[in-house]
Design a protein around this motif. Structure first.
Motif, mmCIF file in Angstrom:
data_model
loop_
_atom_site.group_PDB
_atom_site.id
_atom_site.type_symbol
_atom_site.label_atom_id
_atom_site.label_comp_id
_atom_site.label_asym_id
_atom_site.label_seq_id
_atom_site.Cartn_x
_atom_site.Cartn_y
_atom_site.Cartn_z
ATOM 1 N N LEU A 8 93.253 119.888 72.681
ATOM 2 C CA LEU A 8 92.751 120.894 73.628
ATOM 3 C C LEU A 8 91.551 120.357 74.395
ATOM 4 N N VAL A 9 90.634 119.725 73.687
ATOM 5 C CA VAL A 9 89.438 119.174 74.335
ATOM 6 C C VAL A 9 89.810 118.075 75.322
ATOM 7 N N VAL A 10 90.682 117.162 74.900
ATOM 8 C CA VAL A 10 91.096 116.065 75.780
ATOM 9 C C VAL A 10 91.826 116.599 77.001
ATOM 10 N N GLY A 11 92.686 117.604 76.804
ATOM 11 C CA GLY A 11 93.397 118.209 77.934
ATOM 12 C C GLY A 11 92.438 118.853 78.921
ATOM 13 N N PHE A 12 91.421 119.536 78.394
ATOM 14 C CA PHE A 12 90.419 120.152 79.267
ATOM 15 C C PHE A 12 89.656 119.089 80.049
ATOM 16 N N LEU A 13 89.276 117.993 79.384
ATOM 17 C CA LEU A 13 88.548 116.921 80.063
ATOM 18 C C LEU A 13 89.373 116.329 81.201
ATOM 19 N N ARG A 14 90.660 116.163 80.965
ATOM 20 C CA ARG A 14 91.530 115.589 82.004
ATOM 21 C C ARG A 14 91.631 116.528 83.205
ATOM 22 N N LEU A 15 91.702 117.805 82.955
ATOM 23 C CA LEU A 15 91.752 118.774 84.059
ATOM 24 C C LEU A 15 90.412 118.825 84.788
ATOM 25 N N PHE A 16 89.335 118.816 84.023
ATOM 26 C CA PHE A 16 88.004 118.898 84.613
ATOM 27 C C PHE A 16 87.733 117.705 85.521
ATOM 28 N N ALA A 17 88.209 116.528 85.129
ATOM 29 C CA ALA A 17 87.965 115.303 85.901
ATOM 30 C C ALA A 17 88.687 115.303 87.246
ATOM 31 N N LEU A 18 89.555 116.281 87.483
ATOM 32 C CA LEU A 18 90.243 116.384 88.768
ATOM 33 C C LEU A 18 89.365 117.055 89.829
ATOM 34 N N LEU A 19 88.274 117.683 89.406
ATOM 35 C CA LEU A 19 87.400 118.385 90.347
ATOM 36 C C LEU A 19 86.661 117.399 91.253
ATOM 37 N N PRO A 20 86.309 117.833 92.479
ATOM 38 C CA PRO A 20 85.454 117.001 93.339
ATOM 39 C C PRO A 20 84.087 116.802 92.684
ATOM 40 N N TRP A 21 83.423 115.707 93.017
ATOM 41 C CA TRP A 21 82.148 115.353 92.401
ATOM 42 C C TRP A 21 81.113 116.460 92.511
ATOM 43 N N ARG A 22 80.988 117.053 93.686
ATOM 44 C CA ARG A 22 79.982 118.112 93.861
ATOM 45 C C ARG A 22 80.322 119.340 93.033
ATOM 46 N N ALA A 23 81.604 119.611 92.843
ATOM 47 C CA ALA A 23 82.013 120.737 92.003
ATOM 48 C C ALA A 23 81.674 120.454 90.540
ATOM 49 N N VAL A 24 81.842 119.200 90.125
ATOM 50 C CA VAL A 24 81.486 118.792 88.760
ATOM 51 C C VAL A 24 79.998 119.060 88.511
ATOM 52 N N GLN A 25 79.177 118.698 89.484
ATOM 53 C CA GLN A 25 77.739 118.928 89.343
ATOM 54 C C GLN A 25 77.394 120.413 89.398
ATOM 55 N N ALA A 26 78.091 121.150 90.245
ATOM 56 C CA ALA A 26 77.833 122.584 90.361
ATOM 57 C C ALA A 26 78.157 123.305 89.058
ATOM 58 N N VAL A 27 79.248 122.912 88.425
ATOM 59 C CA VAL A 27 79.605 123.506 87.137
ATOM 60 C C VAL A 27 78.533 123.177 86.102
ATOM 61 N N GLY A 28 78.098 121.937 86.073
ATOM 62 C CA GLY A 28 77.047 121.544 85.140
ATOM 63 C C GLY A 28 75.767 122.322 85.385
ATOM 64 N N ASN A 29 75.404 122.486 86.636
ATOM 65 C CA ASN A 29 74.197 123.235 86.985
ATOM 66 C C ASN A 29 74.305 124.683 86.536
ATOM 67 N N ALA A 30 75.484 125.281 86.718
ATOM 68 C CA ALA A 30 75.702 126.679 86.334
ATOM 69 C C ALA A 30 75.632 126.843 84.820
ATOM 70 N N ILE A 31 76.231 125.907 84.093
ATOM 71 C CA ILE A 31 76.163 125.959 82.631
ATOM 72 C C ILE A 31 74.715 125.863 82.165
ATOM 73 N N GLY A 32 73.967 124.950 82.780
ATOM 74 C CA GLY A 32 72.566 124.787 82.427
ATOM 75 C C GLY A 32 71.753 126.033 82.706
ATOM 76 N N TRP A 33 72.027 126.681 83.833
ATOM 77 C CA TRP A 33 71.307 127.919 84.173
ATOM 78 C C TRP A 33 71.592 129.002 83.134
ATOM 79 N N LEU A 34 72.844 129.125 82.727
ATOM 80 C CA LEU A 34 73.199 130.114 81.703
ATOM 81 C C LEU A 34 72.527 129.801 80.369
ATOM 82 N N LEU A 35 72.478 128.519 80.012
ATOM 83 C CA LEU A 35 71.808 128.126 78.776
ATOM 84 C C LEU A 35 70.319 128.455 78.824
ATOM 85 N N TRP A 36 69.758 128.397 80.018
ATOM 86 C CA TRP A 36 68.337 128.724 80.192
ATOM 87 C C TRP A 36 68.086 130.218 80.085
#
Length: 295
Positions: A8-36
């Motif tokens: 499941l984790v590997v499958g999610f990583l493969r799907l996630f890696a299909l996102l554009p670079w800026r979307a990858v960063q935006a998701v990371g930023n959003a996760i970080g904001w929620l963690l904060w």
């Protein structure tokens, strides 16, 4: 169940890696904001670490650093997910600037073993590809718990023709042997070791149990040390790789002097790029005798 979780984790990583670079960063930023903003263990660890390591900051400035750190940590994780899946050359294209490459070239030409030294600052997965493109080192790492994820990382981390060594007795011996025969290795120097494998030295305003492994390999000039970090650029377009020769103190045959010299270099980088350090790890779990535990 473990196999299912791993798939499941590997499958999610493969799907996630299909996102554009800026979307990858935006998701990371959003996760970080929620963690904060939401109560969670990672936020509390970051707050504790920053309160101890940056006591000179007032409460407002420190909390702002907590937020930015969680955002940068999360971006490092989402960006690393891409480095785990993408072809190495795609990750290497994100290295926009390089400073100090001549230091590594000189080390490789010395005829001695080369120890590439890094820490949990910036993006060490992109750094792995960069370092392995320059030579064919053995990369030292701690295997993840899920076997499927470990298999994926071992496969992705050797794309450049290098090798990997897990943090086991056998892995440690393979790294030592490689250095002794004049090869290159890559080692993260900041994971907290066992008490018998480290000494307490200054780090960011406190005492940190720090591994003797790297200075032990350099002591007496037996090998050459090079610090390497891949730092995220302010505009988010990629990374700047900085290489620096290990200071003279790291070659000392005095263990504490060598470890303290290594810690001082890492601290200098962390203070320069404080939000890009992985403050969410329990770096200071073991404390000097008589001192209360932090976590």
């Amino acid at each position: 169940m473990e196999k299912f979780k791993g798939a499941l984790v590997v499958g999610f990583l493969r799907l996630f890696a299909l996102l554009p670079w800026r979307a990858v960063q935006a998701v990371g930023n959003a996760i970080g904001w929620l963690l904060w903003k939401l109560p969670n263990g990672s936020r509390e660890v970051v707050r504790i670490n920053l309160a101890k390591c940056f006591p000179e900051l007032d409460a407002q400035a420190r909390e702002a650093l907590v937020g930015q750190s969680l955002k940068d940590i999360s971006k490092t994780l989402t960006e690393s997910a891409c480095a785990w899946i993408w072809p190495a050359q795609k990750s290497l294209a994100l290295v926009r600037e390089v400073e100090g490459l001549d230091v590594l070239h000189a080390a490789l030409a010395s005829g001695k073993g080369v120890v590439g030294i890094t820490s949990h600052l910036g993006n060490w997965e992109v750094l792995n590809h960069f370092y392995c493109a320059q030579c064919k080192p053995i990369i030292f790492y701690r295997p993840p718990k899920l076997q499927a994820v470990d298999e994926l990382l071992r496969k992705q981390r050797v794309q450049m023709g290098n090798r990997v060594a897990p943090s086991t007795k056998e892995g440690i011996l393979s790294v030592i042997k490689e250095v002794r025969r004049g090869g290159a290795v890559g080692i993260p120097a900041d994971p907290e070791p066992s008490r018998s494998s480290g000494v307490f030295v200054p780090f960011c305003g406190t005492q940190a149990l720090t591994s003797k492994f790297v200075p032990g390999m350099l002591s007496g000039g037996k090998a050459v040390g090079v610090f390497l970090h891949a730092l995220r650029l302010d505009d988010g377009s990629g990374y700047k790789v900085i290489l620096e020769a290990a200071p003279a103190g790291m070659y000392s045959e005095n263990v504490e002097e060598g470890v303290a010299a290594m810690s001082a270099v890492i601290e200098r980088y962390v203070r320069r790029y404080p939000s890009q350090y992985m403050w969410s790890m329990k770096r200071f779990k073991k404390r000097p005798a008589g001192e209360k535990k932090w976590y």
